[in-house]
Write an enzyme that holds these catalytic residues in place. Structure first.
Site, PDB file in Angstrom:
ATOM      1  N   GLU A  20     -31.433  87.338 -25.643  1.00 46.01           N
ATOM      2  CA  GLU A  20     -30.808  86.099 -25.172  1.00 46.01           C
ATOM      3  C   GLU A  20     -29.791  86.364 -24.072  1.00 46.01           C
ATOM      4  O   GLU A  20     -29.670  85.578 -23.120  1.00 46.01           O
ATOM      5  CB  GLU A  20     -30.152  85.366 -26.341  1.00 46.01           C
ATOM      6  CG  GLU A  20     -31.121  84.916 -27.428  1.00 46.01           C
ATOM      7  CD  GLU A  20     -32.196  83.978 -26.921  1.00 46.01           C
ATOM      8  OE1 GLU A  20     -31.957  83.294 -25.910  1.00 46.01           O
ATOM      9  OE2 GLU A  20     -33.279  83.933 -27.525  1.00 46.01           O
ATOM     10  N   ASP A  36     -37.068  90.275 -22.614  1.00 51.46           N
ATOM     11  CA  ASP A  36     -37.451  91.277 -23.615  1.00 51.46           C
ATOM     12  C   ASP A  36     -37.036  92.672 -23.161  1.00 51.46           C
ATOM     13  O   ASP A  36     -36.451  93.447 -23.928  1.00 51.46           O
ATOM     14  CB  ASP A  36     -38.962  91.246 -23.840  1.00 51.46           C
ATOM     15  CG  ASP A  36     -39.412  90.061 -24.679  1.00 51.46           C
ATOM     16  OD1 ASP A  36     -38.553  89.333 -25.212  1.00 51.46           O
ATOM     17  OD2 ASP A  36     -40.645  89.866 -24.791  1.00 51.46           O
TER      18      ASP A  36
END
Length: 433
Positions: free
Chosen positions: A280, A363
């Site tokens: 995030e 990611d």
């Protein structure tokens, strides 16, 4: 509380990326005897039997929901046109005032309510019964419907403002309104990103400061290492609605905040929480909010451009039947909505690609930030509750707005092969609640 040439470029770039995946996998495979594919398969094989069948059925059913949802929207707008709903509202309001912005606001308000009511059966099926069927919703119907009414209330404030602004531009710049309209939509999107964390999200969930402790300290350290404001880290009670795990770094400027839901804390290990938070934080550091606003605005702008060219011809042919005099007539709202809905349905692969590319970048950032490849792989497997774990390559390209679990686990194992000294294959334990 979302480029003809751009679309082709995004699709072409993504297709090239997928074509290179096998070569990338082989290039990263054996490091110090570490077999990436075997390590990946060890995780993927933890999802078998009825659990995998249910995961596949839920997600694959969503492919059809995209089509049926678009058809429902077309039918609703078609009915509103057929029965001259917007034209009748316009005529009633114009009998009382000649101020076009008031007329437009009233039509937009009535249209928002009518659309909500007419699509409600579909919303109840997809948002309540289907979610309960797959054990993904914790709410009863009354609580769920109450939140739908809250969303409607927000829409009744925001949607008419946007529509009034766009119709004002149509009337003032009839040739270039689509360009100005794109700018307006982008500004509303940015404004929404600023205010939503503070004023919208708390309408649905309670936010409280995360308790002090080693996990909070680790999140703060990760944020500090990446220049992310971390004075406040919030936990919100998503478990009252769903069992899904999630977190986010939301807001812009003074409203930036780190939030994670209670499911993430209660259902995962501290290492998994760190892996999710690293991902995030990647969205924030990589400026994905701004990038998404830019590219989605381009897609939206292309849609408005096409509507600006096609709608006048449709109105010239059928306008009298629907009570529409011109594209600047507020009564054209159902027609413009119908056309925009069809356009976004056709643009689904491009929109999915834009989001998925951002997620892939986040990611990689998260793996570098948290350095928890096995924890990240476990989280990817947990998401199989509502995401198909091993789609085909074309299937993933068309329907996935996030990388699939298999893609994410493989990426984590590739990172492990390159960055962990003497990496070992982990035989993961079964997933737990």
């Amino acid at each position: 509380m979302i480029r003809k040439t751009t679309k082709l470029a995004a699709i072409g770039g993504a297709a090239a990326l997928f074509a290179l995946l096998p070569a990338i996998a082989h290039a990263a495979a054996p490091a110090h005897g570490f077999d990436v594919e075997a390590a990946t398969r060890a995780y993927l094989d933890t999802l078998q039997g009825p659990a995998r069948a249910q995961s596949d059925a839920y997600f694959e059913g969503g492919y059809w929901l995209i089509l049926w949802g678009a058809l429902v929207a077309v039918i609703v707008d078609g009915l509103l046109l057929r029965f001259r709903f917007a034209a009748k509202i316009r005529d009633v309001v114009m009998a009382k005032t000649q101020r076009l912005w008031i007329v437009t606001w009233a039509v937009a308000l009535a249209y928002t309510i009518a659309s909500f009511v007419l699509t409600l059966p579909w919303s109840i099926y997809t948002g309540f019964f289907r979610e309960r069927q797959y054990d993904l919703l914790n709410q009863g119907f009354v609580a769920w419907f109450g939140e739908q009414l809250t969303s409607l209330a927000i829409s009744l404030v925001v949607v008419p403002l946007i529509i009034v602004a766009i119709y004002a531009v149509i009337r003032r710049a009839p040739r270039s309104w689509w360009l100005w309209g794109t700018g307006l939509v982008a500004l509303f999107a940015i404004f929404g990103a600023v205010v939503a964390p503070v004023y919208v999200s708390p309408l649905f969930n309670t936010y409280s400061e995360m308790q002090a402790g080693p996990l909070r300290d680790r999140i703060v350290a990760m944020a500090a290492a990446n220049d992310i404001p971390s004075e406040h880290i919030y936990v919100f009670d998503a478990s009252k609605q769903t069992k899904r795990i999630s977190a986010n770094v939301s807001g812009l400027g003074p409203t930036i905040r780190i939030s994670l839901n209670d499911n993430l804390l209660n259902r995962t290990t501290p290492a998994e929480v760190a892996a999710v938070m690293g991902h995030e934080m990647g969205h924030y550091v990589l400026n994905h909010v701004w990038i998404s606003v830019f590219f989605i605005s381009l897609i939206f702008g292309l849609g408005l451009f096409l509507i600006a060219r096609i709608a006048p011809r449709v109105i010239a042919r059928h306008g009298d039947r629907w009570g529409i005099s011109s594209i600047g007539d507020p009564a054209s709202l159902p027609l413009l909505s119908l056309m925009l809905g069809v356009y976004f349905f056709l643009a689904t692969p491009a929109l999915n690609t834009l989001i998925r590319v951002d997620e892939e970048q986040a990611d990689v950032f998260g793996l570098n930030a948290a350095r928890e490849p096995d924890a990240f792989a476990r989280v990817a497997m947990r998401l199989s509750e509502y995401r198909k774990i091993e789609p085909g390559r074309l299937e993933e390209f068309l329907f996935f707005d996030h990388p699939s679990g298999a893609t994410r686990v493989r990426g984590a194992m590739e990172w492990k092969a390159k960055n962990v000294p003497n990496p070992q294959i982990v035989i993961p334990p079964p997933l737990t609640e």
